[in-house]
Design an enzyme around this catalytic site. Structure first.
Site, short mmCIF file in Angstrom:
data_model
loop_
_atom_site.label_atom_id
_atom_site.label_comp_id
_atom_site.label_asym_id
_atom_site.label_seq_id
_atom_site.Cartn_x
_atom_site.Cartn_y
_atom_site.Cartn_z
N ASP A 177 0.85 -1.19 0.00
CA ASP A 177 0.00 0.00 0.00
C ASP A 177 0.90 1.26 0.00
OD1 ASP A 177 -1.70 2.07 0.51
OD2 ASP A 177 -2.73 1.10 2.19
N GLU A 231 29.39 5.09 7.66
CA GLU A 231 29.26 3.69 8.07
C GLU A 231 29.22 2.82 6.81
OE1 GLU A 231 25.24 2.72 9.72
OE2 GLU A 231 25.10 4.89 9.91
N CYS A 246 25.06 6.41 12.56
CA CYS A 246 24.64 7.71 12.03
C CYS A 246 25.13 8.88 12.89
CB CYS A 246 23.12 7.76 11.90
SG CYS A 246 22.46 6.38 10.98
N THR A 264 13.13 2.56 3.48
CA THR A 264 13.83 3.67 4.15
C THR A 264 15.27 3.79 3.65
OG1 THR A 264 14.66 2.38 6.04
CG2 THR A 264 12.44 3.29 6.23
N SER A 286 15.02 -0.29 17.16
CA SER A 286 15.90 0.87 16.88
C SER A 286 15.12 2.17 17.07
CB SER A 286 16.53 0.78 15.48
OG SER A 286 15.59 1.05 14.47
N HIS A 311 17.86 13.55 13.37
CA HIS A 311 18.31 12.48 12.48
C HIS A 311 17.03 11.84 11.94
CE1 HIS A 311 19.93 8.88 10.91
NE2 HIS A 311 19.45 8.11 11.86
N LYS A 348 7.25 11.50 15.93
CA LYS A 348 7.44 10.71 17.16
C LYS A 348 8.42 11.43 18.09
CE LYS A 348 7.00 6.30 14.65
NZ LYS A 348 5.94 5.47 15.19
N ASN A 353 17.04 7.79 3.89
CA ASN A 353 18.02 7.80 4.97
C ASN A 353 19.42 7.93 4.40
OD1 ASN A 353 19.32 7.57 7.41
ND2 ASN A 353 18.55 5.53 7.91
N SER A 373 22.95 4.41 15.88
CA SER A 373 22.62 3.10 16.46
C SER A 373 23.84 2.49 17.12
CB SER A 373 22.11 2.16 15.37
OG SER A 373 20.83 2.56 14.96
N1 COA Z 1 -1.42 3.69 5.63
C1 COA Z 1 -0.88 4.56 6.52
N2 COA Z 1 0.03 4.19 7.47
C2 COA Z 1 0.37 2.89 7.52
C3 COA Z 1 -0.16 1.93 6.62
C4 COA Z 1 -1.11 2.38 5.65
N3 COA Z 1 -1.65 1.55 4.78
N4 COA Z 1 0.37 0.73 6.93
C5 COA Z 1 1.21 0.92 7.97
N5 COA Z 1 1.21 2.22 8.32
C6 COA Z 1 2.00 2.85 9.37
C7 COA Z 1 2.03 2.06 10.66
O1 COA Z 1 0.89 2.32 11.45
C8 COA Z 1 3.30 2.60 11.30
O2 COA Z 1 3.04 3.86 11.87
P1 COA Z 1 3.39 4.15 13.41
O3 COA Z 1 4.83 3.78 13.61
O4 COA Z 1 3.12 5.59 13.59
O5 COA Z 1 2.49 3.25 14.19
C9 COA Z 1 4.22 2.82 10.10
O6 COA Z 1 3.38 2.89 8.95
C10 COA Z 1 5.28 1.72 9.88
O7 COA Z 1 4.62 0.52 9.69
P2 COA Z 1 4.91 -0.77 10.58
O8 COA Z 1 4.22 -1.91 9.93
O9 COA Z 1 4.58 -0.49 12.02
O10 COA Z 1 6.48 -0.94 10.56
P3 COA Z 1 7.43 -1.65 9.49
O11 COA Z 1 7.44 -3.09 9.67
O12 COA Z 1 7.17 -1.12 8.14
O13 COA Z 1 8.85 -1.08 9.99
C11 COA Z 1 10.60 0.44 10.40
C12 COA Z 1 9.12 0.30 10.09
C13 COA Z 1 10.97 1.91 10.55
C14 COA Z 1 10.92 -0.26 11.72
C15 COA Z 1 11.43 -0.21 9.23
O14 COA Z 1 11.24 0.56 8.08
C16 COA Z 1 12.90 -0.32 9.49
O15 COA Z 1 13.37 -1.31 10.04
N6 COA Z 1 13.71 0.71 9.07
C17 COA Z 1 15.14 0.70 9.22
C18 COA Z 1 15.62 1.07 10.61
C19 COA Z 1 15.30 2.44 11.01
O16 COA Z 1 15.04 3.30 10.19
N7 COA Z 1 15.40 2.72 12.34
C20 COA Z 1 15.10 4.04 12.89
C21 COA Z 1 15.93 4.42 14.07
S1 COA Z 1 17.61 4.66 13.63
#
Ligand code: COA
Length: 437
Positions: free
Chosen positions: A36, A88, A120, A163, A214, A246, A255, A297, A330
């Site tokens: 989606d 990195e 980072c 990302t 993370s 970041h 958040k 990112n 991280s």
């Molecule tokens: N429409 C709108 N929003 C949607 C959606 C849709 N159809 N489907 C999912 N979402 C939202 C979720 O509600 C969630 O929002 P929230 O965090 O505010 O609750 C968000 O999209 C992410 O979806 P989710 O399924 O919870 O997570 P994911 O499995 O896609 O993982 C990360 C998200 C960031 C953990 C993943 O992209 C990742 O591992 N990234 C690399 C590491 C990283 O960036 N770390 C950050 C700290 S350094």
């Protein structure tokens, strides 16, 4: 703010960004993988991500950011006394990538050269080190160049894939009142903790990440550093004109703001409603998000891409204002610090190159994205270099200054790119270069 920073004696005097030429839109990714698009656009806050051509790596991107800086800001490479590359995406366990860049930029041999690494967080460590180096008098009047450069790459089909991103930001730090940014690290709002939230073993091409953990670690580090900063007399988030974070993905900015508001409520009793916070987000956080939304990112460069976004998008409003900056790496180490933006916006106008870099790009389709990945992996094998063979040469970035063509006898081969070939003056200064080993 301490006296030296207030007087404007140590400043980021110049900043330029490199944006890779190719981009994959999240709509294309969603269509190709049956996901989606709203999850990417609204859930993560991403529109497009930069994808490196196989001939582009952390070295070539850093050199391109450095080239842009030297040309647009008229910085003399002989004035650079320290070059720190924060990354990195290192390519060797011994040889720093900074030394390739030192040659590519034609910097004098009388210069300290090294890489720094802490996920980072590296560029913020390098910036703090550079400010201290100049303030201590060790620099002998020379300037420091800090380049943050990274490729964020995750496995195809993983949660991290949307990302991804790539890019570089180069900065020059020096003495002088005519600066772009006056950083103040004096509140020591630092937080370090050994966690396994994100890492890349030496034998892995892509990062391993415990994604949701993370995000938790990031927010915990923000709450600790912001609380420390406030308890040592810093202004509240409402008083700072802008907040830069970041941004591994744009949505984390929301958040982060909510977390700061929670900490603030505990410290001062100032409670903000969700409606108020939405307004504060638009006013203080959103102006710094353009780079992350359009590029993705960029690890070490992420916070400084946010700075570049703010300076280009809000040049009239940001000048002379105090901003808050949060850096997270991280593993982990984080810092919350503030900075004064220089008061004369004409200093940086037209010199950063971020928005121009974003608008000049070419969008690629999903198959080309997979091809780029496949060819990039091939270049990491020994004797992958073939004279005259530019992998996917029909898609070569026309404005690349340098090309990475693989390994020959265990050595990386770089040659001048299309932009360098037409740039005669720099070609002469750098000795025409072919090939750099
Ligand atoms: N429409 C709108 N929003 C949607 C959606 C849709 N159809 N489907 C999912 N979402 C939202 C979720 O509600 C969630 O929002 P929230 O965090 O505010 O609750 C968000 O999209 C992410 O979806 P989710 O399924 O919870 O997570 P994911 O499995 O896609 O993982 C990360 C998200 C960031 C953990 C993943 O992209 C990742 O591992 N990234 C690399 C590491 C990283 O960036 N770390 C950050 C700290 S350094």
């Amino acid at each position: 703010m301490n006296d030296i920073a207030k007087e404007g004696l140590v400043a980021v005097e110049a900043i330029s960004a490199h944006v890779p030429f190719h981009a994959l839109s999240h709509q294309v990714l969603a269509d190709a993988t049956g996901q989606d698009p709203d999850k990417f656009h609204r859930g993560l806050g991403c529109s497009r991500m930069a994808i490196c051509h196989p001939t582009q790596d952390a070295v070539t991107m850093a050199a391109d950011a450095g080239e842009t800086l030297l040309e647009r800001w008229k910085v003399d490479p002989d004035d650079i006394g320290m070059l720190i590359v924060a990354t990195e995406s290192g390519v060797d366990w011994a040889k720093p990538i900074a030394i390739y860049i030192h040659q590519m930029l034609g910097i004098s041999p009388n210069c300290r050269i090294f890489d720094v690494q802490h996920a980072c967080f590296g560029a913020s460590a390098a910036l703090a080190m550079s400010v201290g180096w100049i303030r201590s008098g060790m620099s002998g009047g020379k300037k420091a160049m800090v380049i943050a450069t990274d490729i964020a790459r995750y496995e195809v089909g993983s949660a991290g894939e949307p990302t991804q991103g790539a890019g570089a930001v180069a900065m020059v730090v020096g003495e002088g009142s005519g600066g772009v940014l006056f950083p103040d690290f004096s509140s020591q709002a630092i937080y370090a903790r050994n966690v396994m939230d994100f890492w890349r073993p030496g034998f892995c091409n892509s990062a391993l990440v415990n994604g949701k953990y993370s995000v938790e670690c990031y927010l915990k580090a923000l709450s600790e550093t912001y609380a420390h900063y406030r308890r040592s007399g810093g202004e509240s988030y409402r008083q700072l004109k802008y907040l830069l974070f970041h941004f591994p993905f744009t949505r984390i900015g929301w958040k982060a703001l909510v977390m700061m508001a929670d900490v603030e409520a505990q410290i001062s009793g100032d409670v903000a409603s969700e409606e108020e916070l939405l307004g504060i987000y638009d006013e203080k956080v959103k102006p710094g998000t353009t780079g992350a939304r359009e590029i993705g990112n960029v690890y070490c460069a992420s916070l400084y891409l946010a700075l570049a976004s703010l300076l280009e998008a809000e040049k009239d409003c940001a000048a002379g204002e105090k901003i808050g900056m949060f850096s997270y790496g991280s593993g982990s180490c984080a810092e919350f610090f503030t900075a004064m933006v220089g008061s004369r916006r004409e200093i940086w106008e037209g010199k950063i190159g971020l928005l121009g870099g974003i608008s000049r790009r070419e969008n690629i389709d999903y198959e080309t994205y997979l091809d780029f990945r496949k060819h990039s992996a091939r270049l990491y094998q020994d004797n992958s270099f073939r004279i005259g063979d530019v992998p996917l040469g029909n898609k070569l970035p026309p404005d690349a200054h340098h090309l990475f063509l693989g390994y020959r006898n265990m050595k990386r081969i770089y040659i001048p790119g299309p932009a360098m070939r037409v740039c005669l003056s720099r070609k002469i200064r750098t000795g025409a270069l072919p090939p750099v080993e």
